[in-house]
Design a protein around this motif. Structure first.
Motif, PDB file in Angstrom:
ATOM      1  N   THR A   1       6.109   8.771 -11.192  1.00  0.00           N
ATOM      2  CA  THR A   1       6.446   8.171  -9.899  1.00  0.00           C
ATOM      3  C   THR A   1       5.457   8.538  -8.801  1.00  0.00           C
ATOM      4  O   THR A   1       5.193   7.724  -7.921  1.00  0.00           O
ATOM      5  CB  THR A   1       7.875   8.546  -9.447  1.00  0.00           C
ATOM      6  N   VAL A   2       4.889   9.740  -8.844  1.00  0.00           N
ATOM      7  CA  VAL A   2       3.912  10.125  -7.823  1.00  0.00           C
ATOM      8  C   VAL A   2       2.642   9.282  -7.971  1.00  0.00           C
ATOM      9  O   VAL A   2       2.099   8.773  -6.978  1.00  0.00           O
ATOM     10  CB  VAL A   2       3.588  11.641  -7.887  1.00  0.00           C
ATOM     11  N   ALA A   3       2.183   9.099  -9.192  1.00  0.00           N
ATOM     12  CA  ALA A   3       1.010   8.250  -9.429  1.00  0.00           C
ATOM     13  C   ALA A   3       1.306   6.810  -9.008  1.00  0.00           C
ATOM     14  O   ALA A   3       0.448   6.129  -8.438  1.00  0.00           O
ATOM     15  CB  ALA A   3       0.605   8.294 -10.906  1.00  0.00           C
ATOM     16  N   TYR A   4       2.526   6.373  -9.254  1.00  0.00           N
ATOM     17  CA  TYR A   4       2.959   5.033  -8.851  1.00  0.00           C
ATOM     18  C   TYR A   4       2.875   4.875  -7.338  1.00  0.00           C
ATOM     19  O   TYR A   4       2.330   3.901  -6.824  1.00  0.00           O
ATOM     20  CB  TYR A   4       4.387   4.819  -9.358  1.00  0.00           C
ATOM     21  N   ILE A   5       3.365   5.857  -6.600  1.00  0.00           N
ATOM     22  CA  ILE A   5       3.330   5.804  -5.135  1.00  0.00           C
ATOM     23  C   ILE A   5       1.893   5.892  -4.631  1.00  0.00           C
ATOM     24  O   ILE A   5       1.507   5.186  -3.692  1.00  0.00           O
ATOM     25  CB  ILE A   5       4.223   6.906  -4.525  1.00  0.00           C
ATOM     26  N   ARG A   6       1.081   6.739  -5.247  1.00  0.00           N
ATOM     27  CA  ARG A   6      -0.334   6.834  -4.851  1.00  0.00           C
ATOM     28  C   ARG A   6      -1.044   5.493  -5.006  1.00  0.00           C
ATOM     29  O   ARG A   6      -1.757   5.041  -4.116  1.00  0.00           O
ATOM     30  CB  ARG A   6      -1.066   7.873  -5.709  1.00  0.00           C
TER      31      ARG A   6
ATOM     32  N   GLU B   1       9.181   4.861   3.480  1.00  0.00           N
ATOM     33  CA  GLU B   1      10.004   3.721   3.085  1.00  0.00           C
ATOM     34  C   GLU B   1       9.824   3.392   1.612  1.00  0.00           C
ATOM     35  O   GLU B   1      10.798   3.164   0.890  1.00  0.00           O
ATOM     36  CB  GLU B   1       9.666   2.498   3.945  1.00  0.00           C
ATOM     37  N   PHE B   2       8.587   3.376   1.157  1.00  0.00           N
ATOM     38  CA  PHE B   2       8.321   3.053  -0.239  1.00  0.00           C
ATOM     39  C   PHE B   2       8.886   4.137  -1.157  1.00  0.00           C
ATOM     40  O   PHE B   2       9.514   3.831  -2.172  1.00  0.00           O
ATOM     41  CB  PHE B   2       6.821   2.867  -0.477  1.00  0.00           C
ATOM     42  N   ALA B   3       8.670   5.408  -0.787  1.00  0.00           N
ATOM     43  CA  ALA B   3       9.170   6.518  -1.604  1.00  0.00           C
ATOM     44  C   ALA B   3      10.691   6.492  -1.684  1.00  0.00           C
ATOM     45  O   ALA B   3      11.270   6.780  -2.740  1.00  0.00           O
ATOM     46  CB  ALA B   3       8.686   7.852  -1.052  1.00  0.00           C
ATOM     47  N   SER B   4      11.356   6.135  -0.590  1.00  0.00           N
ATOM     48  CA  SER B   4      12.816   6.082  -0.622  1.00  0.00           C
ATOM     49  C   SER B   4      13.305   4.959  -1.536  1.00  0.00           C
ATOM     50  O   SER B   4      14.310   5.124  -2.235  1.00  0.00           O
ATOM     51  CB  SER B   4      13.400   5.949   0.784  1.00  0.00           C
ATOM     52  N   THR B   5      12.612   3.818  -1.553  1.00  0.00           N
ATOM     53  CA  THR B   5      13.021   2.744  -2.471  1.00  0.00           C
ATOM     54  C   THR B   5      12.792   3.149  -3.927  1.00  0.00           C
ATOM     55  O   THR B   5      13.593   2.812  -4.790  1.00  0.00           O
ATOM     56  CB  THR B   5      12.283   1.414  -2.182  1.00  0.00           C
ATOM     57  N   VAL B   6      11.719   3.892  -4.181  1.00  0.00           N
ATOM     58  CA  VAL B   6      11.453   4.383  -5.536  1.00  0.00           C
ATOM     59  C   VAL B   6      12.539   5.369  -5.944  1.00  0.00           C
ATOM     60  O   VAL B   6      13.061   5.315  -7.064  1.00  0.00           O
ATOM     61  CB  VAL B   6      10.051   5.043  -5.624  1.00  0.00           C
ATOM     62  N   GLN B   7      12.900   6.264  -5.027  1.00  0.00           N
ATOM     63  CA  GLN B   7      13.932   7.258  -5.326  1.00  0.00           C
ATOM     64  C   GLN B   7      15.284   6.591  -5.554  1.00  0.00           C
ATOM     65  O   GLN B   7      16.014   6.957  -6.480  1.00  0.00           O
ATOM     66  CB  GLN B   7      14.031   8.272  -4.177  1.00  0.00           C
ATOM     67  N   GLU B   8      15.618   5.599  -4.740  1.00  0.00           N
ATOM     68  CA  GLU B   8      16.887   4.880  -4.916  1.00  0.00           C
ATOM     69  C   GLU B   8      16.924   4.162  -6.263  1.00  0.00           C
ATOM     70  O   GLU B   8      17.939   4.158  -6.945  1.00  0.00           O
ATOM     71  CB  GLU B   8      17.081   3.866  -3.788  1.00  0.00           C
ATOM     72  N   ALA B   9      15.811   3.539  -6.632  1.00  0.00           N
ATOM     73  CA  ALA B   9      15.744   2.834  -7.918  1.00  0.00           C
ATOM     74  C   ALA B   9      15.905   3.827  -9.074  1.00  0.00           C
ATOM     75  O   ALA B   9      16.585   3.522 -10.064  1.00  0.00           O
ATOM     76  CB  ALA B   9      14.425   2.088  -8.054  1.00  0.00           C
ATOM     77  N   ALA B  10      15.298   4.996  -8.962  1.00  0.00           N
ATOM     78  CA  ALA B  10      15.406   6.016 -10.013  1.00  0.00           C
ATOM     79  C   ALA B  10      16.849   6.517 -10.139  1.00  0.00           C
ATOM     80  O   ALA B  10      17.347   6.705 -11.245  1.00  0.00           O
ATOM     81  CB  ALA B  10      14.472   7.182  -9.733  1.00  0.00           C
ATOM     82  N   GLN B  11      17.509   6.691  -9.008  1.00  0.00           N
ATOM     83  CA  GLN B  11      18.909   7.133  -9.042  1.00  0.00           C
ATOM     84  C   GLN B  11      19.802   6.070  -9.658  1.00  0.00           C
ATOM     85  O   GLN B  11      20.718   6.357 -10.407  1.00  0.00           O
ATOM     86  CB  GLN B  11      19.388   7.499  -7.639  1.00  0.00           C
ATOM     87  N   THR B  12      19.536   4.819  -9.343  1.00  0.00           N
ATOM     88  CA  THR B  12      20.313   3.711  -9.888  1.00  0.00           C
ATOM     89  C   THR B  12      20.139   3.632 -11.400  1.00  0.00           C
ATOM     90  O   THR B  12      21.105   3.416 -12.133  1.00  0.00           O
ATOM     91  CB  THR B  12      19.892   2.369  -9.246  1.00  0.00           C
ATOM     92  N   GLU B  13      18.918   3.851 -11.876  1.00  0.00           N
ATOM     93  CA  GLU B  13      18.652   3.814 -13.314  1.00  0.00           C
ATOM     94  C   GLU B  13      19.366   4.937 -14.052  1.00  0.00           C
ATOM     95  O   GLU B  13      19.866   4.745 -15.144  1.00  0.00           O
ATOM     96  CB  GLU B  13      17.153   3.900 -13.593  1.00  0.00           C
TER      97      GLU B  13
END
Length: 158
Positions: free
Chosen positions: A121-126, A142-154
């Motif tokens: 996920t860090v490489a993805y955000i970079r 904002e982008f990191a929070s959407t990534v974190q929310e998606a990871a929690q949902t998964e």
């Protein structure tokens, strides 16, 4: 093959073997002029693909540029080189087998982002920060929070 040490045009293949992922052939060569040994890699290229960049600029698809950008996103992360090679090979295969002689750079960027999202996920955000041209810290947040929310949902399966 031109010698990287003395630029002589003739070299002999001393050893050939497939790489671990069998997507290329590794060759050990020796220059017939200076005797230096060096390694080359051969990959199959199915077709010549042109990348259409912003502003309608066009250039030939370059695997090494793709490798560099993915490696830069994964720098100082615990991502094995083999995973990077698999991602790049997969993207190259998709681009070459799509049937089109031209592909938009945005499409390649999306392929990279989809692959990096699954790897790290860090490489993805970079990568996304460059690809999507983040200009302020809040863009990262904002982008990191959407990534974190998606990871929690998964992980929760909701």
């Amino acid at each position: 093959m031109r010698c990287p040490f003395c630029a002589h045009d003739d070299s002999q293949v001393k050893d050939s073997r497939p790489t671990e992922d069998s997507t290329s052939i590794r060759r050990r060569r020796q220059c017939s002029s200076c005797g230096a040994r060096f390694t080359t890699f051969e990959r199959v290229q199915l077709r010549e693909v042109i990348v259409v960049k912003s502003g309608d600029r066009r250039e030939a698809f370059d695997r090494s540029k793709l490798e560099q950008s993915v490696a830069l996103a994964c720098r100082k992360r615990s991502v094995e080189q083999e995973r990077i090679d698999q991602l790049v090979s997969g993207i190259q295969r998709q681009v070459e087998t799509a049937g089109d002689s031209e592909v938009a750079s945005a499409r390649i960027g999306e392929m990279v982002m989809n692959g990096l999202r699954q790897i790290d996920t860090v490489a993805y955000i970079r990568f996304a920060s460059v690809y999507r041209d983040f200009s302020e810290a809040k863009d990262f947040e904002e982008f990191a929070s959407t990534v974190q929310e998606a990871a929690q949902t998964e992980t929760t399966g909701a």
